[in-house]
Scaffold this active site. Structure first.
Site, PDB file in Angstrom:
ATOM      1  N   ASP A 231       0.791  -1.210   0.051  1.00 35.91           N
ATOM      2  CA  ASP A 231      -0.130   0.015  -0.043  1.00 35.91           C
ATOM      3  C   ASP A 231       0.970   1.262  -0.020  1.00 35.91           C
ATOM      4  O   ASP A 231       2.091   1.444   0.771  1.00 35.91           O
ATOM      5  CB  ASP A 231      -0.721  -0.208   1.228  1.00 35.91           C
ATOM      6  CG  ASP A 231      -2.151   0.951   1.098  1.00 35.91           C
ATOM      7  OD1 ASP A 231      -3.248   0.452   1.070  1.00 35.91           O
ATOM      8  OD2 ASP A 231      -1.973   2.148   0.911  1.00 35.91           O
TER       9      ASP A 231
ATOM     10  N   ARG B 245     -17.163  -9.494  -3.180  1.00 36.55           N
ATOM     11  CA  ARG B 245     -18.452  -9.538  -3.009  1.00 36.55           C
ATOM     12  C   ARG B 245     -19.023  -9.544  -1.364  1.00 36.55           C
ATOM     13  O   ARG B 245     -20.219  -9.938  -1.205  1.00 36.55           O
ATOM     14  CB  ARG B 245     -19.223 -10.987  -3.490  1.00 36.55           C
ATOM     15  CG  ARG B 245     -19.816 -10.623  -4.778  1.00 36.55           C
ATOM     16  CD  ARG B 245     -20.176 -12.186  -5.138  1.00 36.55           C
ATOM     17  NE  ARG B 245     -21.090 -12.129  -6.519  1.00 36.55           N
ATOM     18  CZ  ARG B 245     -21.751 -13.246  -6.847  1.00 36.55           C
ATOM     19  NH1 ARG B 245     -21.249 -14.500  -6.424  1.00 36.55           N
ATOM     20  NH2 ARG B 245     -22.459 -13.328  -8.043  1.00 36.55           N
TER      21      ARG B 245
ATOM     22  N   LYS C 148     -21.070  -7.609 -11.205  1.00 35.09           N
ATOM     23  CA  LYS C 148     -20.810  -7.079  -9.881  1.00 35.09           C
ATOM     24  C   LYS C 148     -21.826  -5.615  -9.564  1.00 35.09           C
ATOM     25  O   LYS C 148     -22.370  -5.494  -8.445  1.00 35.09           O
ATOM     26  CB  LYS C 148     -19.399  -6.344  -9.677  1.00 35.09           C
ATOM     27  CG  LYS C 148     -19.244  -5.699  -8.558  1.00 35.09           C
ATOM     28  CD  LYS C 148     -19.148  -6.358  -7.311  1.00 35.09           C
ATOM     29  CE  LYS C 148     -19.300  -5.257  -6.118  1.00 35.09           C
ATOM     30  NZ  LYS C 148     -18.402  -5.386  -5.037  1.00 35.09           N
TER      31      LYS C 148
ATOM     32  N   ASN D 144     -25.413  -4.993  -7.021  1.00 39.22           N
ATOM     33  CA  ASN D 144     -25.541  -3.742  -5.991  1.00 39.22           C
ATOM     34  C   ASN D 144     -26.650  -3.039  -6.663  1.00 39.22           C
ATOM     35  O   ASN D 144     -27.563  -2.340  -5.901  1.00 39.22           O
ATOM     36  CB  ASN D 144     -24.169  -3.114  -6.004  1.00 39.22           C
ATOM     37  CG  ASN D 144     -23.283  -3.634  -4.997  1.00 39.22           C
ATOM     38  OD1 ASN D 144     -23.726  -4.458  -4.088  1.00 39.22           O
ATOM     39  ND2 ASN D 144     -22.114  -3.318  -4.900  1.00 39.22           N
TER      40      ASN D 144
ATOM     41  N   ARG E  63     -44.442 -14.581  -3.099  1.00 42.28           N
ATOM     42  CA  ARG E  63     -43.514 -14.202  -3.989  1.00 42.28           C
ATOM     43  C   ARG E  63     -43.246 -12.451  -3.908  1.00 42.28           C
ATOM     44  O   ARG E  63     -42.539 -11.849  -4.662  1.00 42.28           O
ATOM     45  CB  ARG E  63     -44.205 -14.313  -5.441  1.00 42.28           C
ATOM     46  CG  ARG E  63     -43.920 -15.682  -5.970  1.00 42.28           C
ATOM     47  CD  ARG E  63     -44.661 -16.030  -7.433  1.00 42.28           C
ATOM     48  NE  ARG E  63     -45.946 -15.915  -7.408  1.00 42.28           N
ATOM     49  CZ  ARG E  63     -46.892 -16.599  -6.951  1.00 42.28           C
ATOM     50  NH1 ARG E  63     -46.442 -17.824  -6.286  1.00 42.28           N
ATOM     51  NH2 ARG E  63     -48.417 -16.361  -6.699  1.00 42.28           N
TER      52      ARG E  63
ATOM     53  N   GLY F 249     -26.035   4.330   2.456  1.00 39.90           N
ATOM     54  CA  GLY F 249     -24.497   4.894   2.571  1.00 39.90           C
ATOM     55  C   GLY F 249     -23.837   3.646   1.965  1.00 39.90           C
ATOM     56  O   GLY F 249     -24.100   2.453   1.479  1.00 39.90           O
TER      57      GLY F 249
ATOM     58  N   CYS G   5     -20.627   0.990  -1.887  1.00 38.21           N
ATOM     59  CA  CYS G   5     -21.120   0.069  -2.937  1.00 38.21           C
ATOM     60  C   CYS G   5     -22.458   0.453  -3.468  1.00 38.21           C
ATOM     61  O   CYS G   5     -22.702   0.954  -4.730  1.00 38.21           O
ATOM     62  CB  CYS G   5     -21.128  -1.228  -2.308  1.00 38.21           C
ATOM     63  SG  CYS G   5     -19.587  -1.667  -1.697  1.00 38.21           S
TER      64      CYS G   5
ATOM     65  N   TYR H 215     -22.429   4.300   8.278  1.00 37.33           N
ATOM     66  CA  TYR H 215     -23.239   3.872   7.302  1.00 37.33           C
ATOM     67  C   TYR H 215     -24.316   2.949   7.437  1.00 37.33           C
ATOM     68  O   TYR H 215     -25.487   2.703   6.942  1.00 37.33           O
ATOM     69  CB  TYR H 215     -22.765   3.752   5.791  1.00 37.33           C
ATOM     70  CG  TYR H 215     -22.421   2.489   5.434  1.00 37.33           C
ATOM     71  CD1 TYR H 215     -23.054   1.714   4.708  1.00 37.33           C
ATOM     72  CD2 TYR H 215     -20.865   2.099   5.861  1.00 37.33           C
ATOM     73  CE1 TYR H 215     -22.877   0.286   4.430  1.00 37.33           C
ATOM     74  CE2 TYR H 215     -20.685   0.622   5.363  1.00 37.33           C
ATOM     75  CZ  TYR H 215     -21.305  -0.242   4.549  1.00 37.33           C
ATOM     76  OH  TYR H 215     -21.308  -1.377   4.207  1.00 37.33           O
TER      77      TYR H 215
ATOM     78  N   ARG I  98     -18.248   5.957   5.388  1.00 37.76           N
ATOM     79  CA  ARG I  98     -18.339   6.461   3.847  1.00 37.76           C
ATOM     80  C   ARG I  98     -19.800   6.579   3.249  1.00 37.76           C
ATOM     81  O   ARG I  98     -20.743   5.584   3.356  1.00 37.76           O
ATOM     82  CB  ARG I  98     -17.499   5.216   2.868  1.00 37.76           C
ATOM     83  CG  ARG I  98     -16.086   5.184   3.220  1.00 37.76           C
ATOM     84  CD  ARG I  98     -15.287   4.329   2.293  1.00 37.76           C
ATOM     85  NE  ARG I  98     -15.568   2.844   2.690  1.00 37.76           N
ATOM     86  CZ  ARG I  98     -15.448   1.888   2.016  1.00 37.76           C
ATOM     87  NH1 ARG I  98     -14.524   1.961   1.091  1.00 37.76           N
ATOM     88  NH2 ARG I  98     -15.784   0.647   2.220  1.00 37.76           N
TER      89      ARG I  98
END
Ligand code: SAJ
Length: 406
Positions: free
Chosen positions: A29, A149, A201, A205, A241, A252, A255, A314, A322
């Site tokens: 990093d 995920r 992906k 979301n 259903r 928040g 993603c 969040y 975030r």
């Protein structure tokens, strides 16, 4: 050996998980402070089971550094923010990481991108940079997209048990990368092409964002005519259903409140339902703020400094702020040139906003009106302490008499 690039919310647990399952891992990093913290034996955020996983990975020999390593496999998990105006994904961190990999990697190395990107990002931004640097994709460097995920709050469990998707240009390379993930992942791992992996992906979301927006819109309709949205959802969900999600003070996280915008940004004339859903979710903090003013008026309250927001993160039981609805609400309040709301969150030790408290009892002593923004276990276990207060419960968790809802 695998070099994991980016040791944030996704890169760190992934690196630890692989290391503790027998894969040789070096984590890189560019943030020196973060690397120093990890090398001092401490994790950088709170997450159930993370400290234990960290200890196991350290015992297994994981190393942390600011340097890119010479190796045959890289996993890139750096942030992919979105541009607030165009709504398009900003791939600058991914591109920068891939450029740095090219400075050190041997011929034939594989670069796995874990960061969430919008469909087509790898074609549009990553491939041209690789080619411009004189690398031939498929010969000098192989590209793979393996989107993460895992859900904050249950990351360690989900890393072990969720199904995964791996997108690769070359199936054999995809299968090789699959083996690394299969070292720890007990779920099914599907190998497909890169664009499909990118799209799945974002679609996952988006599915959730649209469904949360539906619940939020129902809450608004029910508020307008004084109907009980929770009772209505509960009864509807008894239909075999129907499975409606829960309304809340906003959406928040990095993603669900971000990824669907990629589709709106890239397909503005097609992604209408998604666009509306995101606007509905983004409008919820303002809706809560209006509810606060409405309730204050009804109660004859005039002093906003006697109103407190419970929760800054969040969602419940994580320390991640975030895109948090509380931060959005505070910003919105400032835009109306009003300030003074008190705030408290048991997971946030640092001072991040004005009028922030660090102790539940002190916070409660300072306010007459509590807005439950986040359903942390702490407040659920201390609900009796709210007796006698005006309460706006944004999550329907409080059974005290006279509670207001969104
Ligand atoms: N929320 C509601 N109502 C609900 C459910 C959630 O208002 O009924 C709100 C939450 O309070 C929170 C936000 O939505 O503010 C998102 O929370 P979440 O727990 O639904 O999801 P995230 O953002 O923590 O994690 C998601 C997950 N994606 C899906 O469930 C499809 C996770 O699996 C992904 O890995 C993650 O996004 C990601 O990194 O993309």
């Amino acid at each position: 050996m695998i070099n994991v690039i980016g040791l944030g919310y996704i890169g760190l647990p992934t690196a630890l998980m692989m290391a503790s399952h027998g894969v040789e891992v070096v984590g890189t990093d560019y943030n020196k402070e973060l690397v120093a913290t990890l090398n001092a034996g401490k994790t950088t955020f709170k997450e159930k089971g993370l400290d234990e996983l960290f200890d196991a990975a350290v015992k297994a020999g994981i190393r942390f550094t600011t340097e890119y390593q010479v190796t045959d496999t890289y996993i890139v998990s750096v942030p992919t923010p979105y541009d607030k105006f165009s709504k398009k994904v900003d791939a600058c961190y991914v591109v920068a990481a891939v450029k740095d990999v090219m400075k050190v990697c041997p011929k034939g190395a594989t670069v796995v991108i874990e960061s969430t990107v919008s469909p087509g990002t790898i074609d549009k931004y990553v491939r041209p940079v690789i080619e411009a640097n004189g690398f031939k994709i498929g010969e000098d460097l192989n590209l793979v997209h393996a989107p993460e995920r895992i859900i904050p709050g249950n990351m360690v469990y989900e890393l072990l048990h969720n199904n995964r998707t791996i997108g690769a240009d070359d199936r054999a390379i995809g299968e090789k990368v699959k083996e690394y993930y299969a070292s720890f992942c007990q779920g099914e791992i599907v190998v497909t092409d890169i664009r499909t992996a990118e799209m799945t992906k974002v679609v996952e979301n988006t599915f959730r964002a649209v469904n949360i927006a539906f619940a939020n819109e129902l809450a608004k309709i029910c508020r307008h005519d004084n109907m009980d949205v929770y009772e209505i959802i509960r009864i509807c969900n008894m239909h075999p259903r129907v499975n409606i999600l829960q309304p809340g003070p906003g959406v928040g996280g990095h993603c669900i409140s971000v990824d669907p915008w990629f589709l709106v940004g890239d397909y503005p004339s097609l992604a209408k339902l998604i666009d509306q859903s995101m606007r509905i979710n983004d409008g919820m903090p303002d809706f809560v703020l209006n509810r606060i003013y409405e309730i204050m008026k009804e109660k004859g309250m005039t002093d906003i400094t006697r109103v407190g927001l419970y929760g800054l993160t969040y969602k419940e039981n994580v320390d991640d702020m975030r895109e948090s609805p509380t931060l959005q609400l505070l910003e919105s309040q400032e835009r109306h040139l009003a300030t003074g709301l008190k705030v408290y969150d048991p997971f946030i030790e640092k001072d991040v906003v004005a009028n922030q408290y660090h102790n539940l009892d002190e916070f409660l002593a300072a306010v007459d009106f509590v807005v439950i923004m986040v359903k942390h276990n702490e407040i659920k276990e201390n609900m009796d302490k709210l007796a006698g207060k005006v309460i706006l419960d944004c999550h329907n968790i409080c059974q005290l008499p006279g509670v207001y809802h969104i």
